[in-house]
Design a protein around this motif. Structure first.
Motif, PDB file in Angstrom:
ATOM      1  N   UNK A  63       0.859  -1.181   0.000  1.00 32.54           N
ATOM      2  CA  UNK A  63       0.000   0.000   0.000  1.00 32.54           C
ATOM      3  C   UNK A  63       0.906   1.245   0.000  1.00 32.54           C
ATOM      4  N   UNK A  64       0.796   2.070  -1.049  1.00 34.58           N
ATOM      5  CA  UNK A  64       1.594   3.306  -1.136  1.00 34.58           C
ATOM      6  C   UNK A  64       1.036   4.339  -0.167  1.00 34.58           C
ATOM      7  N   UNK A  65       1.911   5.225   0.312  1.00 32.66           N
ATOM      8  CA  UNK A  65       1.490   6.223   1.295  1.00 32.66           C
ATOM      9  C   UNK A  65       0.380   7.146   0.779  1.00 32.66           C
ATOM     10  N   UNK A  66       0.431   7.637  -0.485  1.00 28.55           N
ATOM     11  CA  UNK A  66      -0.691   8.459  -0.950  1.00 28.55           C
ATOM     12  C   UNK A  66      -2.033   7.730  -0.898  1.00 28.55           C
ATOM     13  N   UNK A 246     -12.475  21.242   8.899  1.00 30.19           N
ATOM     14  CA  UNK A 246     -11.890  21.897   7.739  1.00 30.19           C
ATOM     15  C   UNK A 246     -10.370  21.950   7.847  1.00 30.19           C
ATOM     16  N   UNK A 247      -9.844  22.320   9.021  1.00 35.12           N
ATOM     17  CA  UNK A 247      -8.395  22.404   9.218  1.00 35.12           C
ATOM     18  C   UNK A 247      -7.742  21.035   9.049  1.00 35.12           C
ATOM     19  N   UNK A 248      -8.355  20.004   9.636  1.00 33.69           N
ATOM     20  CA  UNK A 248      -7.802  18.652   9.521  1.00 33.69           C
ATOM     21  C   UNK A 248      -7.835  18.179   8.072  1.00 33.69           C
ATOM     22  N   UNK A 249      -8.906  18.511   7.349  1.00 34.22           N
ATOM     23  CA  UNK A 249      -9.008  18.133   5.939  1.00 34.22           C
ATOM     24  C   UNK A 249      -7.910  18.794   5.115  1.00 34.22           C
ATOM     25  N   UNK A 250      -7.689  20.091   5.342  1.00 34.02           N
ATOM     26  CA  UNK A 250      -6.627  20.795   4.625  1.00 34.02           C
ATOM     27  C   UNK A 250      -5.251  20.241   5.002  1.00 34.02           C
ATOM     28  N   UNK A 251      -5.095  19.835   6.247  1.00 36.67           N
ATOM     29  CA  UNK A 251      -3.821  19.239   6.679  1.00 36.67           C
ATOM     30  C   UNK A 251      -3.569  17.934   5.925  1.00 36.67           C
ATOM     31  N   UNK A 252      -4.621  17.125   5.738  1.00 33.27           N
ATOM     32  CA  UNK A 252      -4.474  15.887   4.973  1.00 33.27           C
ATOM     33  C   UNK A 252      -4.062  16.192   3.537  1.00 33.27           C
ATOM     34  N   UNK A 253      -4.670  17.227   2.971  1.00 25.78           N
ATOM     35  CA  UNK A 253      -4.367  17.572   1.594  1.00 25.78           C
ATOM     36  C   UNK A 253      -2.907  18.010   1.448  1.00 25.78           C
ATOM     37  N   UNK A 257       0.021  16.210  -0.857  1.00 21.82           N
ATOM     38  CA  UNK A 257       0.805  16.902  -1.876  1.00 21.82           C
ATOM     39  C   UNK A 257       2.297  16.800  -1.559  1.00 21.82           C
ATOM     40  N   UNK A 258       2.658  16.961  -0.284  1.00 23.05           N
ATOM     41  CA  UNK A 258       4.060  16.865   0.118  1.00 23.05           C
ATOM     42  C   UNK A 258       4.602  15.463  -0.165  1.00 23.05           C
ATOM     43  N   UNK A 259       3.798  14.442   0.150  1.00 20.14           N
ATOM     44  CA  UNK A 259       4.220  13.052  -0.065  1.00 20.14           C
ATOM     45  C   UNK A 259       4.499  12.786  -1.540  1.00 20.14           C
ATOM     46  N   UNK A 260       3.656  13.344  -2.399  1.00 23.19           N
ATOM     47  CA  UNK A 260       3.806  13.110  -3.841  1.00 23.19           C
ATOM     48  C   UNK A 260       5.016  13.858  -4.398  1.00 23.19           C
ATOM     49  N   UNK A 261       5.124  15.150  -4.071  1.00 24.84           N
ATOM     50  CA  UNK A 261       6.162  15.982  -4.671  1.00 24.84           C
ATOM     51  C   UNK A 261       7.541  15.696  -4.093  1.00 24.84           C
ATOM     52  N   UNK A 267       1.873   9.221  -9.094  1.00 23.34           N
ATOM     53  CA  UNK A 267       0.538   9.815  -9.010  1.00 23.34           C
ATOM     54  C   UNK A 267       0.122  10.241 -10.416  1.00 23.34           C
ATOM     55  N   UNK A 268      -0.919   9.594 -10.947  1.00 25.16           N
ATOM     56  CA  UNK A 268      -1.377   9.863 -12.311  1.00 25.16           C
ATOM     57  C   UNK A 268      -2.504  10.890 -12.302  1.00 25.16           C
ATOM     58  N   UNK A 269      -2.960  11.250 -13.516  1.00 22.34           N
ATOM     59  CA  UNK A 269      -4.088  12.161 -13.634  1.00 22.34           C
ATOM     60  C   UNK A 269      -5.343  11.597 -12.990  1.00 22.34           C
ATOM     61  N   UNK A 270      -5.513  10.276 -13.084  1.00 21.37           N
ATOM     62  CA  UNK A 270      -6.668   9.635 -12.444  1.00 21.37           C
ATOM     63  C   UNK A 270      -6.588   9.766 -10.923  1.00 21.37           C
ATOM     64  N   UNK A 271      -5.381   9.655 -10.384  1.00 21.44           N
ATOM     65  CA  UNK A 271      -5.206   9.844  -8.942  1.00 21.44           C
ATOM     66  C   UNK A 271      -5.588  11.268  -8.532  1.00 21.44           C
TER      67      UNK A 271
END
Length: 304
Positions: A63-66, A246-253, A257-261, A267-271
């Motif tokens: 299972x990948x982290x994203x 809302x804050x927790x949701x933004x933190x997840x986002x 993004x940090x994990x991917x970049x 991470x594909x377009x479908x992801x």
């Protein structure tokens, strides 16, 4: 990333640190009696410990982290489903729409990750089916942890309704009572402690202390985890549940993004499409648009 199976030593370190801090400042070295009967905490802790361990082991099952982050963002679905079944709750059409979006997002990312696992394992026909079966087991583990976490949230909500809100006390007991359970994981924890000792040396800036770099990473993880949990606790006492969600949701986002970049996770377009569904659905669920509407209407006359 260097030791994918080190989840147990990370979780144990987090639990130990928060338990010691809570024992000193919340329980007053054991002299303060809990406001909620201790037997209820044992039930909650059994669920909490199970969720933590299962989520850790899922990372060992291809299972990948994203995907791990996105899947756990589906807690809204599990909470709504169990709320309907156990608490007999009913929701508005917008709530059901948001849950459908989150479900679609998780399904999209899961399906795309399945194709990636299948293509990666296709390089070795002998190992291919085995790799894919381990991935399916990882998805099953994440699903179980998601439902168990939602059930724990409902149990905690019922306790707060009955005995009042004692978030800091619950934080302490949720981390102190499971500590003996880590004895079952002691060989794995010790194995990774040895591996950590063998990692390259690192000189800590400012203080000049030299130690294996994995222990430095672990120390930073424990400190940031403590700040995170205390931050959420302060939010729950100072802000509405909408703001906290809302804050927790933004933190997840941001974590996603940090994990991917930074770590170059695939991470594909479908992801990206699936991720958009998950977070738009989550924001719809929190009804953030309804809160922003009056705010924007108040600003327009001033600007005009």
């Amino acid at each position: 990333r260097q030791f994918p199976g080190c989840g147990n030593i990370v979780t144990f370190s987090q639990f130990l640190f928060i338990a010691v801090e809570g024992f000193i400042f919340e329980a007053n070295f054991g002299r303060k009696r809990p406001a909620i009967p201790i037997r209820n905490y044992f039930i909650m802790v059994a669920m909490f410990f199970t969720v933590s361990v299962v989520n850790n082991y899922a990372l060992n099952l291809n299972i990948a982290m994203p995907l791990h982050m996105i899947f756990r963002s589906g807690s809204l679905i599990a909470s709504m489903a169990l709320g309907i079944i156990i608490l007999k709750k009913r929701y508005s059409v917008s709530k059901y729409t948001s849950i459908a979006l989150v479900s679609l997002g998780i399904f999209t990312c899961t399906l795309m990750s399945a194709k990636q696992v299948a293509s990666d394992s296709g390089l070795n026909q002998e190992d291919g089916p085995q790799v894919f079966l381990w991935w399916l087991l990882g998805i099953a583990a994440l699903t179980f942890a998601l439902l168990m976490s939602a059930r724990m949230g409902i149990f905690q909500e019922m306790l707060y309704q009955r005995f009042g809100k004692h978030s800091k006390e619950a934080l302490f007991y949720n981390h102190a009572l499971p500590l003996p359970g880590f004895l079952l994981l002691a060989p794995n924890i010790y194995q990774h402690a040895v591996l950590f000792n063998q990692s390259e040396l690192f000189q800590v800036p400012v203080i000049g202390l030299t130690l294996p770099i994995m222990w430095f990473y672990l120390l930073m993880n424990v400190i940031t985890q403590y700040v995170c949990i205390r931050g959420v606790f302060i939010l729950t006492t100072e802000c509405t549940s909408l703001t906290v969600t809302l804050v927790v949701t933004l933190r997840k986002f941001v974590s996603l993004i940090f994990s991917i970049l930074y770590f170059q996770n695939p991470f594909t377009g479908w992801h990206w499409l699936g991720t958009a569904f998950v977070f738009v659905g989550t924001l719809m669920y929190t009804e953030v648009w309804n809160s922003l509407g009056p705010f924007l209407r108040r600003r327009r006359p001033k600007e005009e």
